[in-house]
Design a protein around this motif. Structure first.
Motif, PDB file in Angstrom:
ATOM      1  N   GLN A   1       2.786  -2.486  -9.087  1.00 53.96           N
ATOM      2  CA  GLN A   1       3.348  -1.303  -8.624  1.00 53.96           C
ATOM      3  C   GLN A   1       4.241  -1.622  -7.454  1.00 53.96           C
ATOM      4  O   GLN A   1       5.441  -0.787  -7.278  1.00 53.96           O
ATOM      5  CB  GLN A   1       2.455  -0.202  -8.413  1.00 53.96           C
ATOM      6  CG  GLN A   1       2.965   1.168  -7.838  1.00 53.96           C
ATOM      7  CD  GLN A   1       1.920   2.162  -7.812  1.00 53.96           C
ATOM      8  OE1 GLN A   1       0.838   1.913  -7.511  1.00 53.96           O
ATOM      9  NE2 GLN A   1       2.242   3.530  -7.660  1.00 53.96           N
ATOM     10  N   GLU A   2       3.871  -2.626  -6.642  1.00 50.08           N
ATOM     11  CA  GLU A   2       4.693  -2.797  -5.223  1.00 50.08           C
ATOM     12  C   GLU A   2       4.367  -4.267  -4.988  1.00 50.08           C
ATOM     13  O   GLU A   2       2.913  -4.674  -5.154  1.00 50.08           O
ATOM     14  CB  GLU A   2       4.090  -1.778  -4.092  1.00 50.08           C
ATOM     15  CG  GLU A   2       4.834  -2.283  -2.816  1.00 50.08           C
ATOM     16  CD  GLU A   2       4.508  -1.267  -1.593  1.00 50.08           C
ATOM     17  OE1 GLU A   2       4.886  -1.745  -0.419  1.00 50.08           O
ATOM     18  OE2 GLU A   2       3.659  -0.235  -1.808  1.00 50.08           O
ATOM     19  N   ASP A   3       5.174  -5.018  -4.730  1.00 46.67           N
ATOM     20  CA  ASP A   3       4.834  -6.571  -4.361  1.00 46.67           C
ATOM     21  C   ASP A   3       6.081  -6.777  -3.393  1.00 46.67           C
ATOM     22  O   ASP A   3       7.094  -7.009  -3.577  1.00 46.67           O
ATOM     23  CB  ASP A   3       5.352  -7.435  -5.670  1.00 46.67           C
ATOM     24  CG  ASP A   3       4.809  -8.726  -5.137  1.00 46.67           C
ATOM     25  OD1 ASP A   3       4.329  -9.110  -4.287  1.00 46.67           O
ATOM     26  OD2 ASP A   3       4.828  -9.668  -6.232  1.00 46.67           O
ATOM     27  N   THR A   4       5.503  -6.716  -1.981  1.00 39.44           N
ATOM     28  CA  THR A   4       6.321  -7.103  -0.659  1.00 39.44           C
ATOM     29  C   THR A   4       5.532  -8.103  -0.275  1.00 39.44           C
ATOM     30  O   THR A   4       4.502  -8.894  -0.650  1.00 39.44           O
ATOM     31  CB  THR A   4       6.425  -5.917   0.309  1.00 39.44           C
ATOM     32  OG1 THR A   4       5.018  -5.627   0.626  1.00 39.44           O
ATOM     33  CG2 THR A   4       6.636  -4.660  -0.473  1.00 39.44           C
ATOM     34  N   THR A   5       6.180  -8.433   0.974  1.00 39.75           N
ATOM     35  CA  THR A   5       5.471  -9.839   1.776  1.00 39.75           C
ATOM     36  C   THR A   5       4.087  -9.462   2.124  1.00 39.75           C
ATOM     37  O   THR A   5       3.435 -10.367   2.486  1.00 39.75           O
ATOM     38  CB  THR A   5       6.588 -10.280   2.898  1.00 39.75           C
ATOM     39  OG1 THR A   5       6.765  -9.289   3.790  1.00 39.75           O
ATOM     40  CG2 THR A   5       7.783 -10.820   2.375  1.00 39.75           C
ATOM     41  N   SER A   6       3.781  -8.113   2.419  1.00 37.77           N
ATOM     42  CA  SER A   6       2.435  -7.863   3.068  1.00 37.77           C
ATOM     43  C   SER A   6       1.664  -7.324   2.063  1.00 37.77           C
ATOM     44  O   SER A   6       0.439  -7.340   2.299  1.00 37.77           O
ATOM     45  CB  SER A   6       2.647  -7.014   4.278  1.00 37.77           C
ATOM     46  OG  SER A   6       3.409  -5.777   4.039  1.00 37.77           O
ATOM     47  N   ILE A   7       2.041  -6.532   1.045  1.00 37.02           N
ATOM     48  CA  ILE A   7       1.296  -5.647   0.173  1.00 37.02           C
ATOM     49  C   ILE A   7       1.537  -6.050  -1.247  1.00 37.02           C
ATOM     50  O   ILE A   7       2.646  -6.321  -1.840  1.00 37.02           O
ATOM     51  CB  ILE A   7       1.454  -4.046   0.412  1.00 37.02           C
ATOM     52  CG1 ILE A   7       1.250  -3.873   1.854  1.00 37.02           C
ATOM     53  CG2 ILE A   7       0.890  -3.403  -0.612  1.00 37.02           C
ATOM     54  CD1 ILE A   7      -0.387  -3.793   2.014  1.00 37.02           C
ATOM     55  N   LEU A   8       0.383  -6.144  -2.113  1.00 37.05           N
ATOM     56  CA  LEU A   8       0.656  -6.321  -3.690  1.00 37.05           C
ATOM     57  C   LEU A   8      -0.294  -5.112  -4.064  1.00 37.05           C
ATOM     58  O   LEU A   8      -1.485  -4.789  -3.674  1.00 37.05           O
ATOM     59  CB  LEU A   8       0.158  -7.428  -3.956  1.00 37.05           C
ATOM     60  CG  LEU A   8      -0.062  -7.518  -5.711  1.00 37.05           C
ATOM     61  CD1 LEU A   8       1.133  -7.566  -6.153  1.00 37.05           C
ATOM     62  CD2 LEU A   8      -1.026  -8.621  -6.024  1.00 37.05           C
ATOM     63  N   SER A   9       0.295  -4.020  -4.667  1.00 35.90           N
ATOM     64  CA  SER A   9      -0.214  -3.107  -5.298  1.00 35.90           C
ATOM     65  C   SER A   9      -0.330  -3.037  -6.917  1.00 35.90           C
ATOM     66  O   SER A   9       0.838  -3.144  -7.269  1.00 35.90           O
ATOM     67  CB  SER A   9       0.278  -1.756  -4.833  1.00 35.90           C
ATOM     68  OG  SER A   9      -0.183  -0.495  -5.399  1.00 35.90           O
ATOM     69  N   ILE A  10      -1.659  -3.166  -7.331  1.00 29.85           N
ATOM     70  CA  ILE A  10      -1.224  -3.051  -9.113  1.00 29.85           C
ATOM     71  C   ILE A  10      -2.043  -2.078  -9.683  1.00 29.85           C
ATOM     72  O   ILE A  10      -3.113  -1.584  -9.088  1.00 29.85           O
ATOM     73  CB  ILE A  10      -1.993  -4.585  -9.367  1.00 29.85           C
ATOM     74  CG1 ILE A  10      -3.237  -4.984  -8.996  1.00 29.85           C
ATOM     75  CG2 ILE A  10      -1.027  -5.853  -9.079  1.00 29.85           C
ATOM     76  CD1 ILE A  10      -4.058  -6.071  -9.477  1.00 29.85           C
ATOM     77  N   ILE A  11      -1.975  -1.913 -10.862  1.00 36.31           N
ATOM     78  CA  ILE A  11      -2.522  -0.534 -11.673  1.00 36.31           C
ATOM     79  C   ILE A  11      -3.279  -1.539 -12.764  1.00 36.31           C
ATOM     80  O   ILE A  11      -2.576  -2.238 -13.439  1.00 36.31           O
ATOM     81  CB  ILE A  11      -1.573   0.290 -12.285  1.00 36.31           C
ATOM     82  CG1 ILE A  11      -0.694   1.097 -11.091  1.00 36.31           C
ATOM     83  CG2 ILE A  11      -2.118   1.279 -13.059  1.00 36.31           C
ATOM     84  CD1 ILE A  11      -1.317   1.727 -10.190  1.00 36.31           C
ATOM     85  N   VAL A  12      -4.544  -1.286 -12.713  1.00 37.64           N
ATOM     86  CA  VAL A  12      -5.261  -1.872 -13.783  1.00 37.64           C
ATOM     87  C   VAL A  12      -5.997  -1.134 -14.762  1.00 37.64           C
ATOM     88  O   VAL A  12      -6.586  -0.067 -14.473  1.00 37.64           O
ATOM     89  CB  VAL A  12      -6.609  -2.557 -12.874  1.00 37.64           C
ATOM     90  CG1 VAL A  12      -7.391  -3.481 -13.981  1.00 37.64           C
ATOM     91  CG2 VAL A  12      -6.094  -3.546 -11.921  1.00 37.64           C
ATOM     92  N   THR A  13      -5.711  -1.136 -16.044  1.00 37.90           N
ATOM     93  CA  THR A  13      -6.332  -0.512 -17.138  1.00 37.90           C
ATOM     94  C   THR A  13      -7.385  -1.365 -17.775  1.00 37.90           C
ATOM     95  O   THR A  13      -7.185  -2.376 -18.352  1.00 37.90           O
ATOM     96  CB  THR A  13      -5.112   0.051 -17.992  1.00 37.90           C
ATOM     97  OG1 THR A  13      -4.208   0.708 -17.137  1.00 37.90           O
ATOM     98  CG2 THR A  13      -5.484   1.123 -18.922  1.00 37.90           C
ATOM     99  N   LYS A  14      -8.335  -0.485 -17.809  1.00 37.77           N
ATOM    100  CA  LYS A  14      -9.878  -1.200 -18.706  1.00 37.77           C
ATOM    101  C   LYS A  14      -9.584  -0.981 -20.193  1.00 37.77           C
ATOM    102  O   LYS A  14      -9.120   0.153 -20.490  1.00 37.77           O
ATOM    103  CB  LYS A  14     -11.106  -0.659 -17.931  1.00 37.77           C
ATOM    104  CG  LYS A  14     -12.079  -1.495 -18.763  1.00 37.77           C
ATOM    105  CD  LYS A  14     -13.442  -1.231 -17.966  1.00 37.77           C
ATOM    106  CE  LYS A  14     -14.560  -2.058 -18.601  1.00 37.77           C
ATOM    107  NZ  LYS A  14     -15.818  -1.629 -17.826  1.00 37.77           N
TER     108      LYS A  14
END
Length: 71
Positions: free
Chosen positions: A58-71
Motif C-alpha cells: 500500500q505504501e513503500d517509502t524510505t521509512s515505512i512499508l505498509s502492506i495489506i495481507v489477505t488470508k
C-alpha cells in the motif's frame, strides 16, 4: 480491516506479531501491517510469500512499508 502498527518494534518482534495476527484471521480476512524496521521490511513479505499468502504493498517509502495481507 485491522491495522497493525509495528513501527515502534525492531526485528524479530514484528514478524512474531504478524504470525500471531495471521492465526486469528479467518479465510478471506485482511489486515494492514505497517513496518519501519529494515530487517522486518524484508522478513515479513518473505515469510508471507513462503507460506503462500498474498499481500499488496500500500505504501513503500524510505521509512515505512505498509502492506495489506489477505488470508
Amino acid at each position: 480491516m485491522i491495522i497493525i502498527d509495528l513501527t515502534p518494534f525492531r526485528c524479530p518482534l514484528p514478524l512474531v506479531k504478524v504470525k500471531l495476527a495471521l492465526k486469528q484471521l479467518s479465510s478471506g480476512d485482511s489486515i494492514n501491517v505497517v513496518l519501519s524496521d529494515p530487517g522486518s521490511r524484508q522478513d515479513v513479505p518473505r515469510y508471507l510469500k513462503k507460506i503462500g499468502l498474498s499481500h499488496t504493498v500500500q505504501e513503500d517509502t524510505t521509512s515505512i512499508l505498509s502492506i495489506i495481507v489477505t488470508k
